[in-house]
Design a protein around this motif. Structure first.
Motif, PDB file in Angstrom:
ATOM      1  N   LYS A  55      33.976  33.702  48.731  1.00 33.56           N
ATOM      2  CA  LYS A  55      35.123  33.280  49.547  1.00 33.56           C
ATOM      3  C   LYS A  55      36.429  33.491  48.785  1.00 33.56           C
ATOM      4  O   LYS A  55      37.436  33.927  49.367  1.00 33.56           O
ATOM      5  CB  LYS A  55      34.979  31.809  49.941  1.00 33.56           C
ATOM      6  N   ASP A  56      36.422  33.207  47.493  1.00 35.83           N
ATOM      7  CA  ASP A  56      37.628  33.413  46.677  1.00 35.83           C
ATOM      8  C   ASP A  56      37.986  34.891  46.610  1.00 35.83           C
ATOM      9  O   ASP A  56      39.161  35.266  46.667  1.00 35.83           O
ATOM     10  CB  ASP A  56      37.406  32.863  45.266  1.00 35.83           C
ATOM     11  N   ILE A  57      36.957  35.742  46.486  1.00 35.36           N
ATOM     12  CA  ILE A  57      37.208  37.188  46.468  1.00 35.36           C
ATOM     13  C   ILE A  57      37.842  37.616  47.787  1.00 35.36           C
ATOM     14  O   ILE A  57      38.829  38.365  47.810  1.00 35.36           O
ATOM     15  CB  ILE A  57      35.888  37.956  46.232  1.00 35.36           C
ATOM     16  N   ALA A  58      37.287  37.144  48.898  1.00 33.67           N
ATOM     17  CA  ALA A  58      37.820  37.501  50.213  1.00 33.67           C
ATOM     18  C   ALA A  58      39.249  37.012  50.382  1.00 33.67           C
ATOM     19  O   ALA A  58      40.108  37.727  50.924  1.00 33.67           O
ATOM     20  CB  ALA A  58      36.925  36.930  51.311  1.00 33.67           C
ATOM     21  N   ALA A  59      39.520  35.796  49.928  1.00 34.19           N
ATOM     22  CA  ALA A  59      40.880  35.248  50.055  1.00 34.19           C
ATOM     23  C   ALA A  59      41.875  36.054  49.238  1.00 34.19           C
ATOM     24  O   ALA A  59      42.995  36.338  49.699  1.00 34.19           O
ATOM     25  CB  ALA A  59      40.887  33.786  49.600  1.00 34.19           C
ATOM     26  N   SER A  60      41.468  36.458  48.042  1.00 31.14           N
ATOM     27  CA  SER A  60      42.358  37.262  47.193  1.00 31.14           C
ATOM     28  C   SER A  60      42.621  38.635  47.817  1.00 31.14           C
ATOM     29  O   SER A  60      43.774  39.107  47.860  1.00 31.14           O
ATOM     30  CB  SER A  60      41.731  37.424  45.808  1.00 31.14           C
ATOM     31  N   LEU A  61      41.569  39.260  48.324  1.00 34.08           N
ATOM     32  CA  LEU A  61      41.731  40.571  48.960  1.00 34.08           C
ATOM     33  C   LEU A  61      42.575  40.460  50.230  1.00 34.08           C
ATOM     34  O   LEU A  61      43.376  41.351  50.534  1.00 34.08           O
ATOM     35  CB  LEU A  61      40.359  41.153  49.296  1.00 34.08           C
ATOM     36  N   ALA A  62      42.393  39.374  50.972  1.00 38.15           N
ATOM     37  CA  ALA A  62      43.172  39.184  52.198  1.00 38.15           C
ATOM     38  C   ALA A  62      44.655  39.090  51.889  1.00 38.15           C
ATOM     39  O   ALA A  62      45.491  39.661  52.603  1.00 38.15           O
ATOM     40  CB  ALA A  62      42.692  37.928  52.923  1.00 38.15           C
ATOM     41  N   THR A  63      44.980  38.392  50.820  1.00 35.20           N
ATOM     42  CA  THR A  63      46.391  38.293  50.415  1.00 35.20           C
ATOM     43  C   THR A  63      46.940  39.658  50.027  1.00 35.20           C
ATOM     44  O   THR A  63      48.049  40.038  50.422  1.00 35.20           O
ATOM     45  CB  THR A  63      46.528  37.318  49.220  1.00 35.20           C
ATOM     46  N   GLN A  64      46.133  40.408  49.277  1.00 38.58           N
ATOM     47  CA  GLN A  64      46.575  41.756  48.877  1.00 38.58           C
ATOM     48  C   GLN A  64      46.796  42.659  50.076  1.00 38.58           C
ATOM     49  O   GLN A  64      47.740  43.457  50.099  1.00 38.58           O
ATOM     50  CB  GLN A  64      45.531  42.374  47.946  1.00 38.58           C
ATOM     51  N   GLN A  65      45.926  42.549  51.076  1.00 35.34           N
ATOM     52  CA  GLN A  65      45.965  43.446  52.230  1.00 35.34           C
ATOM     53  C   GLN A  65      46.856  42.938  53.357  1.00 35.34           C
ATOM     54  O   GLN A  65      47.108  43.665  54.316  1.00 35.34           O
ATOM     55  CB  GLN A  65      44.545  43.660  52.774  1.00 35.34           C
ATOM     56  N   GLY A  66      47.324  41.705  53.265  1.00 32.91           N
ATOM     57  CA  GLY A  66      48.190  41.155  54.299  1.00 32.91           C
ATOM     58  C   GLY A  66      47.477  40.874  55.601  1.00 32.91           C
ATOM     59  O   GLY A  66      48.052  41.040  56.684  1.00 32.91           O
ATOM     60  N   VAL A  67      46.207  40.439  55.503  1.00 22.64           N
ATOM     61  CA  VAL A  67      45.438  40.090  56.692  1.00 22.64           C
ATOM     62  C   VAL A  67      44.782  38.732  56.459  1.00 22.64           C
ATOM     63  O   VAL A  67      44.792  38.208  55.346  1.00 22.64           O
ATOM     64  CB  VAL A  67      44.349  41.144  57.010  1.00 22.64           C
ATOM     65  N   SER A  68      44.200  38.177  57.506  1.00 21.47           N
ATOM     66  CA  SER A  68      43.521  36.901  57.347  1.00 21.47           C
ATOM     67  C   SER A  68      42.174  37.104  56.669  1.00 21.47           C
ATOM     68  O   SER A  68      41.533  38.150  56.827  1.00 21.47           O
ATOM     69  CB  SER A  68      43.322  36.223  58.704  1.00 21.47           C
TER      70      SER A  68
END
Length: 399
Positions: A316-329
């Motif tokens: 979940k932390d990986i997904a949250a970090s990637l989401a921030t980088q990509q500008g998506v939820s």
């Protein structure tokens, strides 16, 4: 806009030839799926910006022009929440539309709304309120009323202008290819058929069964799926899942014992009772003759893995970090279901994704490049994938 009901081979060919000259066409299907395993196609809606047609599959004999259009790579096919539409196209024509742009997924990427319904999307983007009153129509009945046909036409009339807005925005965000990759992965999953010997993996509570009971369930589930495919019946109209599990749990040896299975209808007992009892007897004999090392391993659950909660939190932390980088939820990148799918595939030798011969969502399409480095750092070397590894673990079940 006026619509046309197309019910002849000649007119369908003309419509499809014109649509092949367009950059994109909006599509929808109406189908019935009450007792059948596969959806039964009742109507196809198509709008290419100039012609809006309702194609009657019950009247037309030659669908080759439509199939050709579906496979034309130069024409984008636009659908909304297309999962069941893909199943319908596969059942009717053994093809899926390519390239495919799903407006629901695109809206989620753009954070307009996750899993937004078509009517809400049209209201949001086009400012039009749609009437959904005919959604429960029997689309195989004829004749269809003018109200039903108008409802069907609206499902594509506003889909194309909604697509044009979404396509422009998602192209500006540099994520247009995400949509096409996502739909290609979805199509691959829809094409995948569960081998009969792994059908037991989809039965709820299978983890409660011993190896002996699981061997019986494997044979019962394979039989049920085989009958469902042969007769085009929904699985629970062959034999309900809960009752299939109870048969494997209690191992009845007589019709009297089988009749005590909770809720088993008399007509099912008459139709399949003797068959089910023979399957139980045969599976028990097979189990008794097997060397212990050949027994089915008990089904594993993620919650029984000691590091599960900690690892899920890390994913979940990986997904949250990637989401921030990509500008998506984060939900667009990875749902909890997709994370669990990944962990089962990574940790367990026998599980549904591998049995289907497909990769987990987080290791497919556009997500693979994003997630792979961090997942390998977290979980270690990637396990062998594909059905080949499973085929050495479980014998084929003959039905």
């Amino acid at each position: 806009m006026d619509y046309e009901l197309v019910n002849s081979d000649i007119r369908l060919r003309e419509v499809c030839e014109q649509a092949e000259c367009c950059p994109a066409v909006a599509l929808d299907t109406e189908f019935v799926r009450t007792r059948t395993l596969m959806p039964q196609l009742g109507l196809i809606q198509l709008y290419d910006g100039k012609q809006l047609v309702l194609i009657d599959p019950l009247e037309i004999q030659d669908f080759s022009p439509f199939v050709h259009l579906m496979q034309n790579q130069r024409v984008v096919k636009v659908l909304h929440s297309c999962s069941e539409d893909l199943e319908t196209f596969l059942a009717a024509f053994d093809v899926v539309p390519i390239p495919l742009f799903d407006t629901q997924f695109a809206a989620g990427v753009l954070e307009i709304g996750t899993t937004m319904g078509y009517a809400k999307l049209v209201e949001e983007l086009c400012g039009v309120m749609l009437d959904k009153g005919e959604s429960r129509t029997d689309w195989l009945a004829r004749p269809l009323s003018q109200k039903q046909l108008a409802y069907a036409a609206n499902d594509v009339l506003y889909l194309l202008p909604a697509f044009l807005q979404l396509d422009e925005q998602i192209t500006q965000h540099g994520k247009r290819q995400w949509v096409f990759d996502e739909m290609a992965s979805l199509a691959e999953k829809k094409r995948a058929n569960m081998p009969l010997e792994y059908a037991y993996l989809q039965v709820k509570n299978n983890w409660r069964l011993s190896s002996k009971q699981l061997n019986v369930l494997q044979h019962l589930a394979a039989w049920r799926l085989s009958v469902a495919r042969e007769k085009d019946l929904a699985l629970n109209f062959v034999f309900k899942e809960s009752q299939l599990f109870e048969v494997a749990l209690y191992l009845p040896a007589s019709k009297a014992a089988l009749s005590r299975i909770h809720g088993l209808p008399p007509q099912v007992l008459r139709r399949y009772g003797q068959t089910v009892l023979k399957i139980v007897e045969s599976a028990l004999e097979e189990f008794a003759q097997m060397p212990q090392g050949a027994h089915l391993p008990r089904v594993k659950r993620l919650v029984d893995v000691s590091q599960y909660k900690k690892t899920l939190a890390a994913v979940k932390d990986i997904a949250a970090s990637l989401a921030t980088q990509q500008g998506v939820s984060a939900e667009v990148l990875a749902s909890k279901k997709q994370m669990n799918q990944l962990l089962k595939w990574w940790w367990f030798d026998i599980e549904e994704t591998r049995a289907l011969g497909i990769m987990p969502d987080l290791l497919s399409g556009w997500r693979r490049e994003l997630f792979m480095p961090a997942l390998i750092d977290l979980l270690g070397p990637m396990p062998e994938s594909g059905i080949q590894g499973l085929s050495q673990t479980i014998k084929q079940v003959n039905v």
